[in-house]
Design an enzyme around this catalytic site. Structure first.
Site, mmCIF file in Angstrom:
data_model
loop_
_atom_site.group_PDB
_atom_site.id
_atom_site.type_symbol
_atom_site.label_atom_id
_atom_site.label_comp_id
_atom_site.label_asym_id
_atom_site.label_seq_id
_atom_site.Cartn_x
_atom_site.Cartn_y
_atom_site.Cartn_z
ATOM 1 C CB SER A 131 44.128 33.010 38.003
ATOM 2 O OG SER A 131 42.805 33.400 37.943
ATOM 3 C CG HIS A 132 42.239 32.461 33.820
ATOM 4 N ND1 HIS A 132 42.813 33.531 34.476
ATOM 5 C CD2 HIS A 132 42.650 32.539 32.545
ATOM 6 C CE1 HIS A 132 43.533 34.228 33.602
ATOM 7 N NE2 HIS A 132 43.450 33.664 32.430
ATOM 8 C CG ASP A 136 39.217 32.197 38.944
ATOM 9 O OD1 ASP A 136 38.734 32.316 40.082
ATOM 10 O OD2 ASP A 136 40.203 32.859 38.559
ATOM 11 C CG ASP A 142 42.789 32.986 41.704
ATOM 12 O OD1 ASP A 142 41.959 32.813 40.789
ATOM 13 O OD2 ASP A 142 43.399 34.056 41.869
ATOM 14 C CG ASP A 151 40.518 35.916 41.384
ATOM 15 O OD1 ASP A 151 40.231 35.002 40.596
ATOM 16 O OD2 ASP A 151 41.548 36.621 41.271
ATOM 17 N NE ARG A 152 39.552 35.319 35.823
ATOM 18 C CZ ARG A 152 39.921 35.472 34.567
ATOM 19 N NH1 ARG A 152 39.135 35.047 33.601
ATOM 20 N NH2 ARG A 152 41.058 36.035 34.269
ATOM 21 C CE LYS A 202 39.689 38.332 38.801
ATOM 22 N NZ LYS A 202 41.078 38.760 38.641
HETATM 23 C C1 VG1 Z 1 43.060 38.553 32.623
HETATM 24 C C2 VG1 Z 1 41.792 39.379 32.608
HETATM 25 C C3 VG1 Z 1 41.862 40.477 33.645
HETATM 26 C C4 VG1 Z 1 42.141 39.857 35.016
HETATM 27 C C5 VG1 Z 1 43.386 39.008 34.950
HETATM 28 C C6 VG1 Z 1 43.645 38.271 36.243
HETATM 29 O O1 VG1 Z 1 44.175 39.370 32.281
HETATM 30 O O2 VG1 Z 1 41.583 39.937 31.329
HETATM 31 O O3 VG1 Z 1 40.657 41.195 33.643
HETATM 32 O O4 VG1 Z 1 42.301 40.858 35.985
HETATM 33 O O5 VG1 Z 1 43.261 38.024 33.917
HETATM 34 O O6 VG1 Z 1 42.556 37.497 36.587
HETATM 35 P P1 VG1 Z 1 44.817 39.383 30.820
HETATM 36 O O7 VG1 Z 1 46.003 40.293 30.915
HETATM 37 O O8 VG1 Z 1 45.130 37.978 30.474
HETATM 38 O O9 VG1 Z 1 43.748 39.913 29.912
HETATM 39 V V1 VG1 Z 1 42.803 36.051 37.403
HETATM 40 O O10 VG1 Z 1 41.339 35.588 37.958
HETATM 41 O O11 VG1 Z 1 43.529 35.150 36.117
HETATM 42 O O12 VG1 Z 1 43.995 36.365 38.514
HETATM 43 CO CO CO Z 2 41.527 34.203 39.301
#
Ligand code: VG1
Ligand code: CO
Length: 543
Positions: free
Chosen positions: A113-114, A277, A279, A281-282, A376
């Site tokens: 993801s990010h 982001d 993947d 989804d953000r 998302k």
């Molecule tokens: C973070 C965000 C959370 C989100 C998760 C996955 O998790 O706070 O809201 O669902 O990333 O998003 P954490 O445990 O680091 O706070 V993604 O777009 O990275 O799959």
């Molecule tokens: Co993501």
């Protein structure tokens, strides 16, 4: 062509976090690391034997290698058919869409993801169930338990599948269909939004700037915004997915999407700025010189949902993660629908969406989505805003300030302290938990604590309980501080401090966020002894 059974041994630490198993690429490259985890998925979900699997990822470094390995293991574990995105690409929401559309047994999504990518960056793997959503904790816990006992895995030695070409192939007796990663998703978007209205809006000369951050939203954004909706060529920038995201964090927030913020502050900025982001989804929504907080975005979507074709009959409810501001709660109340408060992570929304209890869901971390998939969805969120702009004729700024005038404003910010020593971070949280019982009634200046607890969630659909989801301190004046440790990082611990303050008086709504929250920030720091325990004077990221 033979299927081999390879002897292996359990590898410690393969516990999925908030969203799948995320580790450094170099960790995934260790012998048997990926294979052990994938075999544990197949062993935990026996329906995959004889079932259909969806496979794809965000294109980061190691994506291609992992896709080939997983295909060979799927064939060796009795999967009948795999739908894999061309090039090994599938955004997270598109994977969810494809799982649902083709009634697949489940999906494996490759993404961190990010988190940054590249040979020295992060990689990740996540299993999604047949509703298209992330596997619930009882499944991820079972996968983890399996990794701790695994002694062998199965894999075919057949040659790689040519992922660059769409078409059907066979691997052992398994059918591999290399599909267009965008087509099914784009078709779904057309069913949700008023594409004619958006097309007319662009045709009138309105403009958007979409920063795909060199990640997987690029192909989706180009095809939908420029191709189908007639946005000017060049609307989508950084639209080619790169294995290292150009060296950046593909994380759409003010700290990492600095180009977007700069462009949207120029005198000739377009009406809408957006980013997504790694993947896809953000989403980040920016007006002219105006940042939309993700928590506000969810509330505004809920308040205006009836203007969007797919939601015109109304929404059944709203769900938000606990740290997300309570702006959506006020909208749900006005609409007379329930608002659910869940732990962080999209997997907790699945049951509510499946049961028809919620239509829209959101998180403060730039994530929002609806019952159209079970993830998302960044491009969906941008289309939602485009659709609102096109049919109301209003500006982003206008829509948000009108919303605040009606419902009041939830000032909101998240402060992240990254790469902390794990022991120090755990001790900080433990110290907060120790104070919980005595906090109610204590005052810090004008802020008096009304309630403090460690958030636990009882799923109203399956009755499961999830505890220890973050310390929250609620003040009598409507302010709130939440503390939790991230479950997606790969280096040390990240402390997230979420700050929220309600202001009902519109005369105050132009005060800058950090200024409005200044006193609360000091209280939050003192309560957790952040500076003393971590040695940090400032957060690494303010979102
Ligand atoms: C973070 C965000 C959370 C989100 C998760 C996955 O998790 O706070 O809201 O669902 O990333 O998003 P954490 O445990 O680091 O706070 V993604 O777009 O990275 O799959
Ligand atoms: Co993501």
């Amino acid at each position: 062509m033979t299927v081999s059974t390879i002897t292996t041994a359990p590898i410690p630490g393969q516990k999925p976090g908030t969203s799948g198993l995320r580790k450094k690429v170099t960790v995934f490259q260790q012998a048997h690391y990926l294979e052990n985890f994938v075999q544990s998925i197949f062993d935990t979900v026996p329906e995959l034997n004889g079932g259909v699997l969806v496979l794809g990822g965000d294109g980061r470094y190691y994506n291609r290698v992992a896709v080939q390995t997983i295909l060979k293991m799927a064939a060796a574990n009795g999967v009948v058919r795999v739908l894999v995105g061309q090039g090994g690409f599938l955004s997270t929401p598109a994977a969810s869409c494809v799982i649902r559309k083709y009634h697949a047994t489940g999906g494996i999504i490759l993404s961190a993801s990010h988190n940054p990518g590249g040979a020295d960056g992060d990689f990740g793997i996540k299993y999604n169930i047949d509703n298209g959503g992330p596997a619930p904790e009882k499944i991820t816990d079972a996968i983890y338990a399996r990794t701790q006992a695994l002694l062998e895995y199965r894999i075919s030695d057949q040659a790689n599948i040519p992922l660059e070409k769409k078409g059907s192939y066979t691997l052992e007796s398994m059918l591999v269909e290399v599909i267009d990663p965008v087509a099914d998703y784009a078709e779904l978007m057309q069913k949700i939004f008023d594409f004619d209205a958006i097309r007319a809006w662009f045709a009138q000369g309105h403009r958007m700037h979409f920063d795909a951050m060199s990640a997987i939203s690029g192909p989706y954004a180009k095809q939908i915004f420029e191709g189908m909706l007639g946005a000017a060529p060049g609307t989508v920038v950084n639209g080619e997915p790169l294995e290292d995201f150009g060296g950046h964090h593909p994380d759409p927030n003010p700290a990492h999407a600095t180009d977007l913020i700069r462009i949207m502050a120029l005198p000739d900025a377009p009406e809408l700025g957006a980013a997504s982001d790694g993947d896809a989804d953000r989403n980040m929504i920016v007006g002219r010189n105006f940042l939309v907080s993700p928590s506000d975005s969810l509330a505004i979507m809920a308040a205006n949902a009836a203007l969007i074709p797919a939601y015109k009959a109304g929404i059944s409810g709203v769900a938000r993660s606990m740290p997300t501001s309570r702006a959506a709660d006020l909208v749900a109340k006005a609409l007379d629908v329930p608002c659910y408060e869940t732990p962080t992570g999209w997997k907790f929304f699945g049951n509510l969406l499946d049961a028809g209890r919620a239509t829209l869901c959101g998180e403060e971390s730039y994530g929002s989505g609806s019952n159209h998939v079970r993830e998302k969805d960044g491009v969906w969120a941008v289309l939602f805003w485009l659709n609102l702009l096109a049919i109301t004729g209003k500006s982003v700024n206008g829509i948000v300030t009108e919303h605040w005038a009606r419902f009041g404003r939830h000032y909101y910010s998240r402060h992240d302290y990254e790469a902390l020593d794990v022991g120090i971070a755990n001790a900080l949280m433990a110290h907060l938990r120790e104070q919980l019982a005595g906090l109610a009634g204590q005052c810090f200046g004008a802020y008096c604590v009304a309630m403090a607890d460690d958030f636990a969630y009882d799923d109203p659909v399956d009755g499961s309980r999830t505890a220890n989801q973050g310390v929250r301190v609620l003040f009598e004046n409507g302010a709130r501080v939440v503390y939790r440790l991230s479950g997606t990082g790969t280096e040390g611990a990240t402390l997230r401090v979420y700050l929220e303050l309600f202001e009902g008086n519109s005369a105050q709504h132009a005060v800058p966020v950090q200024e409005m929250l200044a006193e609360l920030i000091v209280i939050a720091g003192d309560l957790a002894q952040i500076a003393m325990r971590t040695g940090r004077k400032e957060p690494d990221v303010i979102a």
